[in-house]
Design a protein around this motif. Sequence first.
Motif, PDB file in Angstrom:
ATOM      1  N   ASN A 527      -1.036   1.724  10.617  1.00 56.01           N
ATOM      2  CA  ASN A 527      -0.119   0.615  10.844  1.00 56.01           C
ATOM      3  C   ASN A 527       0.541   0.118   9.563  1.00 56.01           C
ATOM      4  OD1 ASN A 527      -2.728  -0.533  10.069  1.00 56.01           O
ATOM      5  ND2 ASN A 527      -1.832  -2.537  10.512  1.00 56.01           N
ATOM      6  N   ARG A 528      -0.061   0.422   8.409  1.00 59.23           N
ATOM      7  CA  ARG A 528       0.531   0.026   7.131  1.00 59.23           C
ATOM      8  C   ARG A 528       0.585   1.258   6.218  1.00 59.23           C
ATOM      9  NH1 ARG A 528       0.774  -5.548   6.099  1.00 59.23           N
ATOM     10  NH2 ARG A 528      -0.090  -6.830   7.779  1.00 59.23           N
ATOM     11  N   PRO A 529       1.492   2.178   6.513  1.00 57.15           N
ATOM     12  CA  PRO A 529       1.504   3.440   5.761  1.00 57.15           C
ATOM     13  C   PRO A 529       1.775   3.268   4.272  1.00 57.15           C
ATOM     14  CG  PRO A 529       3.442   3.237   7.181  1.00 57.15           C
ATOM     15  CD  PRO A 529       2.512   2.148   7.574  1.00 57.15           C
ATOM     16  N   ASP A 530       2.565   2.272   3.913  1.00 55.77           N
ATOM     17  CA  ASP A 530       2.905   2.099   2.496  1.00 55.77           C
ATOM     18  C   ASP A 530       1.725   1.592   1.669  1.00 55.77           C
ATOM     19  OD1 ASP A 530       5.451   2.873   3.211  1.00 55.77           O
ATOM     20  OD2 ASP A 530       6.214   0.822   3.368  1.00 55.77           O
ATOM     21  N   ASP A 531       0.739   0.983   2.330  1.00 56.23           N
ATOM     22  CA  ASP A 531      -0.416   0.435   1.621  1.00 56.23           C
ATOM     23  C   ASP A 531      -1.590   1.410   1.560  1.00 56.23           C
ATOM     24  OD1 ASP A 531       1.049  -1.900   1.477  1.00 56.23           O
ATOM     25  OD2 ASP A 531       0.035  -2.852   3.176  1.00 56.23           O
ATOM     26  N   ASN A 532      -1.483   2.522   2.285  1.00 55.63           N
ATOM     27  CA  ASN A 532      -2.639   3.389   2.475  1.00 55.63           C
ATOM     28  C   ASN A 532      -2.393   4.808   2.001  1.00 55.63           C
ATOM     29  OD1 ASN A 532      -5.009   2.182   4.349  1.00 55.63           O
ATOM     30  ND2 ASN A 532      -3.067   1.161   4.804  1.00 55.63           N
ATOM     31  N   LEU A 533      -3.489   5.452   1.590  1.00 61.99           N
ATOM     32  CA  LEU A 533      -3.421   6.862   1.249  1.00 61.99           C
ATOM     33  C   LEU A 533      -3.037   7.679   2.480  1.00 61.99           C
ATOM     34  CD1 LEU A 533      -6.679   7.195  -0.897  1.00 61.99           C
ATOM     35  CD2 LEU A 533      -4.320   7.285  -1.749  1.00 61.99           C
ATOM     36  N   GLN A 534      -2.287   8.758   2.215  1.00 62.59           N
ATOM     37  CA  GLN A 534      -1.894   9.679   3.271  1.00 62.59           C
ATOM     38  C   GLN A 534      -2.398  11.080   2.934  1.00 62.59           C
ATOM     39  OE1 GLN A 534      -0.721   8.398   5.916  1.00 62.59           O
ATOM     40  NE2 GLN A 534      -0.231   6.361   5.102  1.00 62.59           N
ATOM     41  N   ILE A 535      -2.277  12.002   3.863  1.00 64.71           N
ATOM     42  CA  ILE A 535      -2.789  13.352   3.622  1.00 64.71           C
ATOM     43  C   ILE A 535      -2.060  14.057   2.482  1.00 64.71           C
ATOM     44  CG2 ILE A 535      -3.617  13.640   5.987  1.00 64.71           C
ATOM     45  CD1 ILE A 535      -1.079  15.337   6.502  1.00 64.71           C
ATOM     46  N   ASP A 536      -0.872  13.562   2.124  1.00 70.44           N
ATOM     47  CA  ASP A 536      -0.120  14.174   1.025  1.00 70.44           C
ATOM     48  C   ASP A 536       0.031  13.224  -0.169  1.00 70.44           C
ATOM     49  OD1 ASP A 536       1.492  12.443   2.464  1.00 70.44           O
ATOM     50  OD2 ASP A 536       3.292  13.683   2.329  1.00 70.44           O
ATOM     51  N   SER A 537      -0.883  12.244  -0.280  1.00 69.60           N
ATOM     52  CA  SER A 537      -0.780  11.277  -1.373  1.00 69.60           C
ATOM     53  C   SER A 537      -1.225  11.844  -2.710  1.00 69.60           C
ATOM     54  CB  SER A 537      -1.601  10.019  -1.055  1.00 69.60           C
ATOM     55  OG  SER A 537      -1.018   9.276  -0.016  1.00 69.60           O
ATOM     56  N   SER A 538      -2.040  12.882  -2.710  1.00 68.50           N
ATOM     57  CA  SER A 538      -2.496  13.517  -3.949  1.00 68.50           C
ATOM     58  C   SER A 538      -2.704  14.998  -3.698  1.00 68.50           C
ATOM     59  CB  SER A 538      -3.807  12.874  -4.428  1.00 68.50           C
ATOM     60  OG  SER A 538      -4.881  13.235  -3.568  1.00 68.50           O
ATOM     61  N   GLU A 539      -2.785  15.756  -4.774  1.00 68.03           N
ATOM     62  CA  GLU A 539      -3.013  17.191  -4.631  1.00 68.03           C
ATOM     63  C   GLU A 539      -4.370  17.456  -3.985  1.00 68.03           C
ATOM     64  OE1 GLU A 539      -0.865  19.563  -5.090  1.00 68.03           O
ATOM     65  OE2 GLU A 539       0.662  18.125  -5.736  1.00 68.03           O
TER      66      GLU A 539
END
Length: 666
Positions: A527-539
């Motif tokens: 619900n808050r994608p900008d505040d949370n890590l995503q599957i492509d946030s880091s290598e």
Amino acid sequence: MLSLNFALEDDGFVLLLEDRVILRSTADKPAFQVARGDADVRMIRGNFSIGDTPQDHHSLSLARMDGADVVLSVQDGAQPLLRLRIAENRLEVRTVDTRFDRVWIDLAAQPGEHVWGGGEQMSYLDLSGRRFPIWTSEPGVGRDKSTELTRLVDEDCMGGGDYWWTNYPQPTFLTSSLMACHLDSSAYSVLDFTDATRHRIEVWQGDFALELYVAPDIRDLVGQLSTRFGRQPPLPDWAIGGAIVGLKEGEASFTRLERIVAAGAEVSGLWCEDWIGIRQTTFGRRLFWDWSWNAARYPDLPTRIADLATRGIRFLGYVNPYLANDGVQYQEALAAGYLALRQDSDAPYLVDFGEFDCGVVDFTNPAALDWFADRVIGQEMLDFGLSGWMADFGEYLPVDLRLHDGSDPMLMHNRWPVLWAEANAKAIASRGRTGDAVFFMRAGFSGVQAHCPLLWAGDQSVDFTRHDGINTVLTAALSAGLVGNAYSHSDVGGYTSLHGNVRTADLMMRWCELGAFSPVMRSHEGNRPDDNLQIDSSEALLAQFAAMSQVHAKLAPYVRHLSDEAVKTGLPVQRPLFLHYFEDALFSVQDQYLYGVDMLVAPIVEARSTGRNVILPGDAPWRHLWSGEDLAPGTHFVKAPYGRPPVFYRPDSPFAPLFASLETQA
């Protein structure tokens, strides 16, 4: 089918299923009570506060035969208040005086008996010792009154929840004495297992039936229930053959998808729930609830969908059964008379969904259900090129509106998810795509199994907490599977992020592992994608997701076997250990599961854990998936670095070569 029968005794009667005592009612210990109810129901955004003030509460101590029926009264000479009738395996219950609309029934419990079921339960697989109200609702955030998060959400919208809150309740339970009971009623009810000597059922209706089942083993009992409620079609190859990547960043989603694919991820679907546009609220990034392509957010979506199809990647979207009152489809439904109305006027009833209001498409009107199935899902989604979608919500039907068929909203509320599932299934069938297009739901009730091809576990908090974190996904799948739902999965990464609670890399790594060993692997930005890590946030996260998606894809032949088995037998894909190893010590195990009969999965569901104790049941060795080491039955501490969750398989399985090939996969 085995039949019920009554047997009168000197001080009462017994209800028998063959030679099994289902209930015994005596003058000193009546099994039936009645009262007149006075319900108090409040709803805020799908969160309910439900109370009752029963009047004229009577224990029915006197029983006599009236033809083939049993009639019950308070005392000799008093007017009968309850009538019981038998029809095969059904006990039909009816209050003689219709003003009595509360009934309590005490079924006999065996010493030490364990109980499961209740629909999709999130906190407890073993229901023994607790009571479970049956009312579809939001599941709550935190769901634990001892936590600060639950307190804060309770203050905001009474939405913190408790252990029994669930999107998908069902008044069906199974016991370790190999008996099952289903309450055939959509009324508010309570399954009460707090007294070890009885199983109490409370029903807010004066006319209903109990269905009783027995079996020689637990798998047969599960199969009977699956037959009763309806079985799902086999999952399509595309849905199990790779990961479904959830992104909601408009046109930028396609650029991100290419990076995920380039990292080696096996991708079978792109899920963009924002295909219909977004609405920003204080809760987070919400969707615009008018169910058609938003060209401003996805300028060239038809071409994108066609291009993805050439690569074997399906496109999925989002829909729910409500219409925003500032959208075009709301006006269509309003003009056609397809919306539920207020009780005090002919104005449409509007539901507050948190900073925007919506009309309720009245599915008790067959024309309205057909309109939604064909005009909305059929034309705007299937004909447009979607192969699947999240069929969200279904729990919000208020109890103070007016429905087309004149039914009582208190009785229709729990039925609403079933009608919602029927609309989706009808749309897919109308395009000849049953078994190909897939929708997934969180809401449910008795009978949803016949329409909904795939459950998802709802809106877990983005954490490891006991009652609302990653571990609840396991309990949800196992409990729902026992009452006829073959397939379940979850949002990889969780969903709800509030009051500073955000995803950690640890959580993301572990949820990717869990997704790999689920029939469908699907990520969600929350619900808050900008505040949370995503599957492509880091290598590191991207590499983990890619590796786990490869594992998931490679397991597709085994999942196909499990899906075909589910269609044939009604057994779920994810199974409690006791389904094949019926031992008292395993009756409450809910943090690991059998993936079919040949594989055992014990996910890491505690923060910062590098291993865990794993129970290996039976009397034959189990082989560790990643090392090939054989371990004897019993409890073992198993190390679990990222990418190697505790997973074991039977060395004699016909799928052993497939499993062995995964040693080098992660």
